[in-house]
Design an enzyme around this catalytic site. Sequence first.
Site, PDB file in Angstrom:
ATOM      1  N   ARG A   1     -27.079 -27.950  35.953  1.00  0.00           N
ATOM      2  CA  ARG A   1     -25.421 -27.303  36.717  1.00  0.00           C
ATOM      3  C   ARG A   1     -24.994 -26.848  35.483  1.00  0.00           C
ATOM      4  NH1 ARG A   1     -26.199 -26.835  41.202  1.00  0.00           N
ATOM      5  NH2 ARG A   1     -25.390 -27.259  42.868  1.00  0.00           N
TER       6      ARG A   1
ATOM      7  N   GLU B   1     -19.668 -19.745  36.658  1.00  0.00           N
ATOM      8  CA  GLU B   1     -20.181 -19.158  37.794  1.00  0.00           C
ATOM      9  C   GLU B   1     -19.865 -18.565  39.218  1.00  0.00           C
ATOM     10  OE1 GLU B   1     -23.918 -21.680  37.995  1.00  0.00           O
ATOM     11  OE2 GLU B   1     -23.795 -20.685  40.724  1.00  0.00           O
TER      12      GLU B   1
ATOM     13  N   HIS C   1     -29.019 -18.173  38.873  1.00  0.00           N
ATOM     14  CA  HIS C   1     -28.453 -19.452  40.680  1.00  0.00           C
ATOM     15  C   HIS C   1     -29.857 -19.270  41.126  1.00  0.00           C
ATOM     16  CE1 HIS C   1     -26.566 -22.707  41.604  1.00  0.00           C
ATOM     17  NE2 HIS C   1     -27.768 -23.099  42.120  1.00  0.00           N
TER      18      HIS C   1
HETATM   19  C1  8YV Z   1     -30.669 -24.909  42.099  1.00  0.00           C
HETATM   20  C2  8YV Z   1     -29.111 -26.201  43.554  1.00  0.00           C
HETATM   21  O1  8YV Z   1     -31.136 -23.493  42.753  1.00  0.00           O
HETATM   22  O2  8YV Z   1     -29.234 -26.741  45.793  1.00  0.00           O
HETATM   23  C3  8YV Z   1     -28.655 -27.156  45.055  1.00  0.00           C
HETATM   24  O3  8YV Z   1     -27.037 -27.623  44.279  1.00  0.00           O
HETATM   25  O4  8YV Z   1     -27.848 -25.357  42.852  1.00  0.00           O
HETATM   26  C4  8YV Z   1     -30.022 -25.132  43.999  1.00  0.00           C
HETATM   27  O5  8YV Z   1     -30.489 -24.836  45.568  1.00  0.00           O
HETATM   28  C5  8YV Z   1     -30.832 -24.845  41.777  1.00  0.00           C
HETATM   29  O6  8YV Z   1     -30.054 -26.875  41.384  1.00  0.00           O
HETATM   30  C6  8YV Z   1     -30.132 -24.366  40.342  1.00  0.00           C
HETATM   31  O7  8YV Z   1     -31.939 -23.973  39.848  1.00  0.00           O
END
Ligand code: 8YV
Length: 308
Positions: free
Chosen positions: A226, A255, A274
């Site tokens: 994050r 974001e 993302h």
């Molecule tokens: C991401 C995510 O794509 O499931 C999550 O919480 O954010 C994932 O799907 C990943 O952590 C970011 O690259």
Amino acid sequence: MVHERARRDYDARLNLDDTLYDSAALVKAASGADALLICPSDKMTPELVDQLPASLKIIACFTAGYDHVNVEAIKARGLTLTNAPDRLTEATADITFLLLLGAARRAGEGEALMRRQGGWSGWHTLFMAGTDVSGKRLGIVGMGRIGRAVAKRARAFNMTVHYHNRTRLSPDQEAGAVFHPTLESLLPVSDFLSLNCPLTAETKGVLDARRIALLPDGAIVVNTARGDVVDDAALIAALKSGKLAAAGLDVYTGEPAKISPEYPKLPNTFLLPHLGSATLETRTGMGMNALDNLDAFFAGRTPPNLVV
Ligand code: 8YV
């Protein structure tokens, strides 16, 4: 497929055009509902949780991360919360490596050259010379499922894996990776640093100026955790000064609308919006994972991914 299953098994109201709901729209959409299936852009602040209808029993997150939900407020309302961590490990580890390679080999700069300038002038010995990956040390912060899948890929790239985690893994799960009880011990041996930990009160801003200074000069940072795990100002300063050679980022503080404008201006950042889990197969799996949690809850069983 996820939509069809939701419609088949529930009286589902779907957000088919992916409209971003503000608090008022979310409260309205939840009116009379027993369950809410939410995405990271649906921020569950205490104020919003307070306004959710009395009919609501469960909130199921589509994602593994649930830092967009105020867990204390959920508990106070007596709601159930689930996340969906079961299907995104491989896709997210893949994108971690895409970022690692892209940052190391200056893929963003190379791609921009091809697209914006239509090519390059000729072969020069140091033209766009990047950094080797093979033979280097990779430090992983957070050795959960995704961290371990990143480690597996790193071994195939002939990297030495070091990691920091709240608890040391079993030798079987470590698979040769070197455990560091503190970040302060991990950072000096991390030519590459991959952030794979959840965002919590403890990990917020953990990669700050003091810790970046502990990395080897010319290190490369990759973030698929994050944005808030990193202190943006410190990371940007280190990318500008050359302390860090590059960064590969998929996640950002603020974001999607309020990302630091500095990141896209820097030539040594390799940036994705993302996309960690964004494959058709994985996103379908995540939706099914969220529905599995709802099904279990409404059948009177403990949901497989119960948070509270
Ligand atoms: C991401 C995510 O794509 O499931 C999550 O919480 O954010 C994932 O799907 C990943 O952590 C970011 O690259």
